[in-house]
Design an enzyme around this catalytic site. Structure first.
Site, PDB file in Angstrom:
ATOM      1  N   ASP A  14       0.862  -1.182   0.000  1.00 57.91           N
ATOM      2  CA  ASP A  14       0.000   0.000   0.000  1.00 57.91           C
ATOM      3  C   ASP A  14       0.895   1.228   0.000  1.00 57.91           C
ATOM      4  OD1 ASP A  14      -2.128  -1.648   0.092  1.00 57.91           O
ATOM      5  OD2 ASP A  14      -2.812  -1.093   2.098  1.00 57.91           O
ATOM      6  N   ASP A  39     -13.969  -5.929  -4.988  1.00 57.62           N
ATOM      7  CA  ASP A  39     -14.111  -6.054  -3.536  1.00 57.62           C
ATOM      8  C   ASP A  39     -15.509  -6.589  -3.277  1.00 57.62           C
ATOM      9  OD1 ASP A  39     -11.624  -4.996  -3.257  1.00 57.62           O
ATOM     10  OD2 ASP A  39     -12.231  -3.149  -2.249  1.00 57.62           O
TER      11      ASP A  39
END
Lengths: 216, 260
Positions: free
Chosen positions: B11, B130
């Site tokens: 990330d 997702d």
């Protein structure tokens, strides 16, 4: 020695450039690597690399869109014997024709056509994407010091079509994906690899070094 | 034989790795490029950057990270987060990414997937999904980090984006993300069996057996994990050797140190 990586609008060539520079440096070769889109610069190169991503027809169009590029390539590779490496679609373009989105003529330097991968096993995904091993049919200097076979080094593939060569002697290596798929083709001063040496870590760097040393 | 892939995901926020990487002595554990080089040397099969920078105006910072990574690592790189336009994809590819991962923009405009695939080739287009379970064998797409329901069925959506030209699906279970209890194997298998393109399983890895399950039970082509690698619980090599020992086809090539 000068190496020309041909830019004809097919994707990013930065990582290819860096991989060739790294391979030249690590092998102690003083080659100058350039990205070129000018046919005149291709004519003065000692080695020529044709990369390519995307669709066969798009790549063909991109190559033809540069005035004089096809003639320059033909003169260097076919007449003068300049060592040539095609990568991915740049390798597929060596065939007589591509069958992706209709029939498109190729360079015709390696007889055969580029056909869709159609595995019988539905668990085999398309594109053939990831690391696969090589089986060598014909020994070639471009594979020097690269262990092959299931316990050898792997190459990174991503493709949905493959080159079906008319002459089996031109298929230097295959990779297994439900059936043997052409991984490396070659004849005379021409080689083409379906995988991405610039993305294949140590295996790729060795193959690039071998190409830079190759004297066909 | 094609090998299963292990993909560490970093990330990245404002050009820095969120939480850093602990598994190896780095001069700067917050530098995504240094982390990428370490993962490259450790034998990662691909690398993924997820940009969580809030502002789209700071895009240049991410592109610089991608550029420097592509100069130092000769392995496939996927970059996602905030990819909204064809220009976003083009800029990432020109900086040296091999694949762009798109999520919210594809949910709002399915045609974006088709445009991206036509322009750059399917091999460049990863669609990130997702998903959260909303009933027995039913999953729904969520956006905004799992906060926003869309009412879209995850399986139908996966089939649709595959038919529009996506080259790969990055599937994250929002129920399992961060839970360390393993992938949602029902979800992974249902989607992987429903599409002909490769699926990357993500969300929930806590043990090395979870990685094995994702491939074997989930029918995924690749497994993506973040924290178990970043915090040094396991190395990439340990993960791949464990998966090989369990009988999965893995690439265990020796790696050279990839110093910059």
């Amino acid at each position: 020695m000068s190496v020309a990586i041909i830019d004809y609008g097919s994707g990013n060539l930065h990582s290819a450039l860096k991989a060739f520079e790294r391979a030249a440096r690590e092998s102690g070769l003083g080659d100058t690597i350039s990205i070129v889109s000018d046919p005149e610069a291709v004519k003065t190169a000692d080695r020529i690399v044709l990369p390519g991503v995307g669709a066969f027809a798009d790549c063909r169009r991109g190559l033809l869109a540069i005035d004089g590029m096809l003639d320059a390539l033909t003169e260097c590779v076919q007449r003068r014997g300049t060592p040539f490496l095609g990568i991915c679609v740049g390798m597929q373009l060596l065939a007589d024709r591509g069958l992706e989105h209709g029939v498109t003529p190729g360079l015709g330097w390696i007889g055969g056509e580029v056909a869709p991968i159609q595995p019988r096993d539905p668990a085999l995904k398309i594109p053939h994407m990831g690391w696969n091993s090589l089986s060598v049919n014909v020994a070639h200097p471009i594979l020097a010091d690269i262990p092959t076979g299931e316990s050898g080094l792997h190459a990174y593939f991503v493709h949905s079509y493959y080159l079906r060569a008319a002459n089996p002697a031109h298929v230097l290596a295959t990779t297994d994906y439900g059936e043997p798929l052409t991984a490396i083709v070659g004849r005379d001063n021409v080689v083409g690899v379906q995988f991405h040496p610039e993305k294949s870590q140590i295996m790729g760097l060795r193959l690039i070094s071998n190409f830079l040393r190759w004297r066909p | 034989m094609l090998k299963a892939r292990v993909i560490p995901c970093l990330d990245v926020k404002d050009g820095r790795v969120v939480k850093g990487v602990n598994f190896v002595d780095l001069r700067d554990a917050g530098d995504p490029v240094e982390c990428a080089i370490a993962y490259d040397a450790a034998g990662a099969d691909e690398l993924c950057f997820l940009d969580i920078t809030a502002s789209h105006e700071e895009r240049g910072v991410l592109l610089d990270v991608v550029r420097r990574t592509a100069e130092a690592c000769f392995m496939p790189l996927t970059v996602g987060g905030g990819v909204r336009t064809i220009d976003d994809i083009r800029n990432l590819l020109l900086a040296g990414a091999d694949k762009a991962s798109i999520m919210t923009a594809a949910v709002h405009n399915r045609d974006f997937v088709r445009q991206g695939a036509e322009k750059f080739g399917s091999q460049c287009i990863v669609v990130a999904i997702d998903a959260k379970q909303v009933g027995p064998s039913r999953w729904e797409i969520f956006t905004h980090g799992g906060r926003k329901p869309t009412g879209i069925d995850a399986v139908a959506y996966a089939q649709e984006v595959a038919s529009l030209g996506a080259g790969e699906i990055l599937l994250t279970s929002m129920d399992r993300d961060g839970a360390k209890s393993g992938f949602d194997l029902d979800l992974t298998r249902t989607i992987a069996d429903a599409v002909s393109i490769p699926v990357i399983a993500s969300g929930g890895v806590g043990t090395l057996d979870h990685l094995v399950d994702g491939i074997r039970e989930g029918h995924a082509s690749a497994v993506l994990a973040a924290s178990i690698f970043h915090f040094g619980e396991f190395t990439i090599g340990e993960a791949k050797r464990h998966m090989a020992k369990a009988g999965l086809p893995m690439r265990l090539d020796p790696q050279t140190a990839s110093a910059p």
